[in-house]
Design a protein around this motif. Structure first.
Motif, PDB file in Angstrom:
ATOM      1  N   LYS A   1      75.722  34.311  25.198  1.00  0.00           N
ATOM      2  CA  LYS A   1      75.909  32.639  25.106  1.00  0.00           C
ATOM      3  C   LYS A   1      74.494  32.395  24.031  1.00  0.00           C
ATOM      4  CE  LYS A   1      75.272  28.314  27.366  1.00  0.00           C
ATOM      5  NZ  LYS A   1      74.867  27.623  29.063  1.00  0.00           N
ATOM      6  N   THR A   2      73.445  32.813  24.135  1.00  0.00           N
ATOM      7  CA  THR A   2      72.223  32.238  23.434  1.00  0.00           C
ATOM      8  C   THR A   2      71.409  33.205  22.675  1.00  0.00           C
ATOM      9  OG1 THR A   2      72.162  30.609  25.199  1.00  0.00           O
ATOM     10  CG2 THR A   2      70.087  30.956  23.849  1.00  0.00           C
ATOM     11  N   ASP A   3      71.419  33.087  21.467  1.00  0.00           N
ATOM     12  CA  ASP A   3      70.652  34.144  20.600  1.00  0.00           C
ATOM     13  C   ASP A   3      69.503  33.297  19.899  1.00  0.00           C
ATOM     14  OD1 ASP A   3      69.330  36.040  19.000  1.00  0.00           O
ATOM     15  OD2 ASP A   3      70.887  36.059  17.558  1.00  0.00           O
ATOM     16  N   LEU A   4      68.196  33.449  20.369  1.00  0.00           N
ATOM     17  CA  LEU A   4      67.271  32.677  19.932  1.00  0.00           C
ATOM     18  C   LEU A   4      66.887  32.910  18.704  1.00  0.00           C
ATOM     19  CD1 LEU A   4      64.965  32.797  23.186  1.00  0.00           C
ATOM     20  CD2 LEU A   4      66.493  30.742  22.360  1.00  0.00           C
ATOM     21  N   ALA A   5      67.334  34.250  18.155  1.00  0.00           N
ATOM     22  CA  ALA A   5      66.689  34.853  16.876  1.00  0.00           C
ATOM     23  C   ALA A   5      65.246  34.719  16.546  1.00  0.00           C
ATOM     24  CB  ALA A   5      67.507  34.194  15.711  1.00  0.00           C
ATOM     25  N   ASP A   6      64.534  35.144  17.638  1.00  0.00           N
ATOM     26  CA  ASP A   6      63.222  35.091  17.549  1.00  0.00           C
ATOM     27  C   ASP A   6      62.609  36.106  16.610  1.00  0.00           C
ATOM     28  OD1 ASP A   6      62.665  32.761  19.160  1.00  0.00           O
ATOM     29  OD2 ASP A   6      62.427  34.247  20.690  1.00  0.00           O
ATOM     30  N   ASP A   7      63.543  37.114  16.181  1.00  0.00           N
ATOM     31  CA  ASP A   7      63.036  38.235  15.316  1.00  0.00           C
ATOM     32  C   ASP A   7      63.149  37.985  14.226  1.00  0.00           C
ATOM     33  OD1 ASP A   7      65.685  38.544  15.338  1.00  0.00           O
ATOM     34  OD2 ASP A   7      65.957  40.368  16.126  1.00  0.00           O
ATOM     35  N   GLY A   8      63.992  36.607  13.728  1.00  0.00           N
ATOM     36  CA  GLY A   8      64.395  36.086  12.383  1.00  0.00           C
ATOM     37  C   GLY A   8      65.586  36.279  11.877  1.00  0.00           C
ATOM     38  N   HIS A   9      66.518  36.791  12.724  1.00  0.00           N
ATOM     39  CA  HIS A   9      68.078  37.039  12.024  1.00  0.00           C
ATOM     40  C   HIS A   9      68.820  37.024  13.397  1.00  0.00           C
ATOM     41  CE1 HIS A   9      66.030  39.575   9.042  1.00  0.00           C
ATOM     42  NE2 HIS A   9      65.230  40.089   9.895  1.00  0.00           N
ATOM     43  N   HIS A  10      69.914  36.420  13.163  1.00  0.00           N
ATOM     44  CA  HIS A  10      70.959  36.327  13.786  1.00  0.00           C
ATOM     45  C   HIS A  10      72.052  36.961  13.090  1.00  0.00           C
ATOM     46  CE1 HIS A  10      74.247  34.959  16.729  1.00  0.00           C
ATOM     47  NE2 HIS A  10      74.989  34.520  15.648  1.00  0.00           N
ATOM     48  N   GLY A  11      72.680  37.920  13.405  1.00  0.00           N
ATOM     49  CA  GLY A  11      73.664  38.704  12.671  1.00  0.00           C
ATOM     50  C   GLY A  11      72.941  39.792  12.094  1.00  0.00           C
ATOM     51  N   THR A  12      73.158  40.773  11.153  1.00  0.00           N
ATOM     52  CA  THR A  12      72.680  41.812  10.627  1.00  0.00           C
ATOM     53  C   THR A  12      71.416  41.469   9.479  1.00  0.00           C
ATOM     54  OG1 THR A  12      74.077  41.720   8.651  1.00  0.00           O
ATOM     55  CG2 THR A  12      74.660  43.161  10.424  1.00  0.00           C
ATOM     56  N   ALA A  13      70.414  42.224   9.406  1.00  0.00           N
ATOM     57  CA  ALA A  13      69.123  42.006   8.692  1.00  0.00           C
ATOM     58  C   ALA A  13      69.287  42.947   7.456  1.00  0.00           C
ATOM     59  CB  ALA A  13      68.108  42.397   9.601  1.00  0.00           C
ATOM     60  N   PRO A  14      68.661  42.625   6.459  1.00  0.00           N
ATOM     61  CA  PRO A  14      68.474  43.693   5.397  1.00  0.00           C
ATOM     62  C   PRO A  14      67.990  45.036   5.785  1.00  0.00           C
ATOM     63  CG  PRO A  14      67.749  41.455   4.540  1.00  0.00           C
ATOM     64  CD  PRO A  14      67.876  41.428   6.228  1.00  0.00           C
ATOM     65  N   VAL A  15      68.522  46.078   5.550  1.00  0.00           N
ATOM     66  CA  VAL A  15      68.043  47.209   5.716  1.00  0.00           C
ATOM     67  C   VAL A  15      66.595  47.412   5.612  1.00  0.00           C
ATOM     68  CG1 VAL A  15      70.151  48.278   5.410  1.00  0.00           C
ATOM     69  CG2 VAL A  15      68.518  48.574   3.649  1.00  0.00           C
ATOM     70  N   GLY A  16      65.608  48.116   6.377  1.00  0.00           N
ATOM     71  CA  GLY A  16      64.360  48.252   6.224  1.00  0.00           C
ATOM     72  C   GLY A  16      63.280  46.851   6.518  1.00  0.00           C
ATOM     73  N   SER A  17      63.909  45.991   7.432  1.00  0.00           N
ATOM     74  CA  SER A  17      63.197  44.845   7.484  1.00  0.00           C
ATOM     75  C   SER A  17      62.200  44.919   8.637  1.00  0.00           C
ATOM     76  CB  SER A  17      64.144  43.622   8.054  1.00  0.00           C
ATOM     77  OG  SER A  17      64.970  43.363   6.968  1.00  0.00           O
ATOM     78  N   PHE A  18      62.234  46.171   9.594  1.00  0.00           N
ATOM     79  CA  PHE A  18      61.415  46.491  10.427  1.00  0.00           C
ATOM     80  C   PHE A  18      60.584  47.749  10.089  1.00  0.00           C
ATOM     81  CE2 PHE A  18      64.631  43.551  12.169  1.00  0.00           C
ATOM     82  CZ  PHE A  18      63.956  42.785  12.778  1.00  0.00           C
ATOM     83  N   ASP A  19      59.450  47.875  10.706  1.00  0.00           N
ATOM     84  CA  ASP A  19      58.720  49.226  10.570  1.00  0.00           C
ATOM     85  C   ASP A  19      59.595  50.486  10.784  1.00  0.00           C
ATOM     86  OD1 ASP A  19      56.473  47.603   9.675  1.00  0.00           O
ATOM     87  OD2 ASP A  19      55.648  47.863  11.786  1.00  0.00           O
ATOM     88  N   PRO A  20      59.279  51.582   9.741  1.00  0.00           N
ATOM     89  CA  PRO A  20      60.204  52.742  10.068  1.00  0.00           C
ATOM     90  C   PRO A  20      59.604  53.490  11.191  1.00  0.00           C
ATOM     91  CG  PRO A  20      58.465  52.872   8.061  1.00  0.00           C
ATOM     92  CD  PRO A  20      58.685  51.491   8.446  1.00  0.00           C
ATOM     93  N   ASN A  21      60.289  54.510  11.576  1.00  0.00           N
ATOM     94  CA  ASN A  21      59.862  55.330  12.908  1.00  0.00           C
ATOM     95  C   ASN A  21      58.921  56.563  12.239  1.00  0.00           C
ATOM     96  OD1 ASN A  21      61.523  57.592  11.536  1.00  0.00           O
ATOM     97  ND2 ASN A  21      62.878  57.677  13.528  1.00  0.00           N
ATOM     98  N   GLY A  22      58.529  57.503  12.953  1.00  0.00           N
ATOM     99  CA  GLY A  22      57.469  58.267  12.592  1.00  0.00           C
ATOM    100  C   GLY A  22      57.991  59.134  11.411  1.00  0.00           C
ATOM    101  N   TYR A  23      59.311  59.372  11.226  1.00  0.00           N
ATOM    102  CA  TYR A  23      59.995  60.060  10.030  1.00  0.00           C
ATOM    103  C   TYR A  23      60.277  59.200   8.839  1.00  0.00           C
ATOM    104  CZ  TYR A  23      60.634  64.339  13.218  1.00  0.00           C
ATOM    105  OH  TYR A  23      60.560  64.920  14.242  1.00  0.00           O
ATOM    106  N   GLY A  24      59.721  57.991   9.036  1.00  0.00           N
ATOM    107  CA  GLY A  24      60.025  57.279   7.833  1.00  0.00           C
ATOM    108  C   GLY A  24      61.424  56.583   7.656  1.00  0.00           C
ATOM    109  N   LEU A  25      62.228  56.783   8.876  1.00  0.00           N
ATOM    110  CA  LEU A  25      63.838  56.407   8.995  1.00  0.00           C
ATOM    111  C   LEU A  25      63.584  54.858   9.403  1.00  0.00           C
ATOM    112  CD1 LEU A  25      65.153  59.149  10.209  1.00  0.00           C
ATOM    113  CD2 LEU A  25      65.047  58.783   7.904  1.00  0.00           C
ATOM    114  N   SER A  26      64.291  53.954   8.834  1.00  0.00           N
ATOM    115  CA  SER A  26      64.404  52.390   9.153  1.00  0.00           C
ATOM    116  C   SER A  26      65.857  52.338   9.844  1.00  0.00           C
ATOM    117  CB  SER A  26      64.449  51.464   7.857  1.00  0.00           C
ATOM    118  OG  SER A  26      63.237  51.625   7.222  1.00  0.00           O
ATOM    119  N   ASP A  27      65.458  51.343  10.979  1.00  0.00           N
ATOM    120  CA  ASP A  27      66.724  50.713  11.696  1.00  0.00           C
ATOM    121  C   ASP A  27      67.490  51.763  12.466  1.00  0.00           C
ATOM    122  OD1 ASP A  27      66.680  48.215  10.860  1.00  0.00           O
ATOM    123  OD2 ASP A  27      67.496  48.914   8.698  1.00  0.00           O
TER     124      ASP A  27
END
Length: 334
Positions: free
Chosen positions: A220-246
């Motif tokens: 019912k409710t998406d607050l979108a606090d992470d800045g996105h409702h729906g998909t985000a541009p790839v690489g919008s968040f920090d990569p993991n230890g191998y440098g891989l995003s999302d």
């Protein structure tokens, strides 16, 4: 370049220069074609699965994978568009179903189309997925939410509304393949074997958002606090230890394995997954054997789908898509 044929010798000298310009331009265009960037992952042994969340992730078992390479991000709309432009490929959801193969299926479900998330405005029965999923004729990768929607301005977002067969076709064109589930999970862990998430064993928003997921009460409710409702541009968040995003959230990702509801502990299934014959035992006659998707999506929330984790896994039908499933590709290394 201006050619002046009535001046002796000028055309002869201009032709090599013209050819050089043309070949240079062709090379520049080739370089501009968006293609995935690969990260090489050194093989190793890890504990696959999890016992803390969902039954289909069990049992935890030791798996060894060989070295491989995997795309740094999910395949984007721009990258998939380049594939379609060059090959003329038509995705599975753009093809209507043959009524002879699907007797008794209503006509509206035989039309070319796909599944689209429809956010309810009121509380709904959480046991019925039809309360937030709709089959929309005309939904496809160019129109992920159906006719009238577009990917213009979303070129760097992950492509969605693609089936596993579409993902395989793209991977072959790009000189790769789909990763196995074991490869994908090994890569998603980023070297953190046994941890709950690709960044560690806990997730506190106070430390910053680490994945594109659902904030609020799903559906019912998406607050979108992470800045996105729906998909985000790839690489919008920090990569993991191998440098891989999302490797967590954004979109679920197709892998090559057939789906079975758990991890059989046999040499027959690791590290390449269960055989089709085993998957068929768990398949609905109306759908057929399904394949695995990994990593969770922007629709995952703690109250319903805490699956933005390396061990998380779900089944996906082989010939249909949705607006929260995409993919990345892998390739062998010497």
């Amino acid at each position: 370049m201006r050619l002046i044929p009535d001046q002796p010798g000028r055309l002869g000298r201009a032709v090599p220069i013209l050819l050089a310009v043309l070949f240079s331009s062709a090379g520049a265009l080739a370089e501009e074609k968006p293609m995935p960037e690969f990260v090489e992952i050194k093989g190793g042994t890890f504990m696959m699965g999890d016992t803390r969340h969902y039954r289909e992730e069990t049992p935890v078992h030791r798996v060894t994978v060989s070295s491989f390479a995997i795309s740094r991000t999910e395949i984007t709309n721009a990258q998939f568009a380049a594939f379609v432009a060059e090959t003329g490929y038509v995705t599975s959801v753009e093809r209507p179903l043959d009524p002879a193969k699907y007797p008794g299926v209503p006509d509206e479900l035989l039309k070319a189309g796909s599944m689209v998330f429809a956010q309810p405005t009121d509380d709904v029965d959480m046991g019925d997925l039809r309360n937030w999923w709709r089959y929309i004729a005309g939904a496809d990768w160019r129109h992920p939410a159906g006719p009238g929607s577009t990917i213009e301005g979303l070129e760097d977002h992950p492509v969605v509304q693609v089936s596993v067969e579409d993902a395989r076709a793209y991977a072959k064109w790009a000189g790769g393949r789909l990763p196995t589930e074991a490869e994908w999970e090994f890569a998603a862990r980023g070297g953190l074997d046994g941890m709950d998430y690709s960044w560690g064993d806990s997730y506190s928003p106070l430390e910053g958002w680490k994945a594109n997921s659902w904030q609020g009460t799903f559906p019912k409710t998406d607050l979108a606090d992470d800045g996105h409702h729906g998909t985000a541009p790839v690489g919008s968040f920090d990569p993991n230890g191998y440098g891989l995003s999302d490797m967590a959230g954004n979109v679920w990702e197709h892998v090559s394995d057939w789906w079975v509801p758990g991890h059989p502990q046999t040499d027959q299934t690791d590290p390449d997954g269960p055989p089709l014959k085993l998957a068929a035992r768990f398949a609905s006659p109306a759908v057929g054997p399904m394949t695995v998707v990994k990593g969770g999506s922007w629709l995952c929330a703690p109250n319903f789908c805490l699956r933005y984790r390396p061990a998380a896994r779900q089944p996906a039908e082989s010939h249909i898509g949705s607006n929260h499933i995409g993919f990345r590709i892998a390739r062998d290394v010497n």
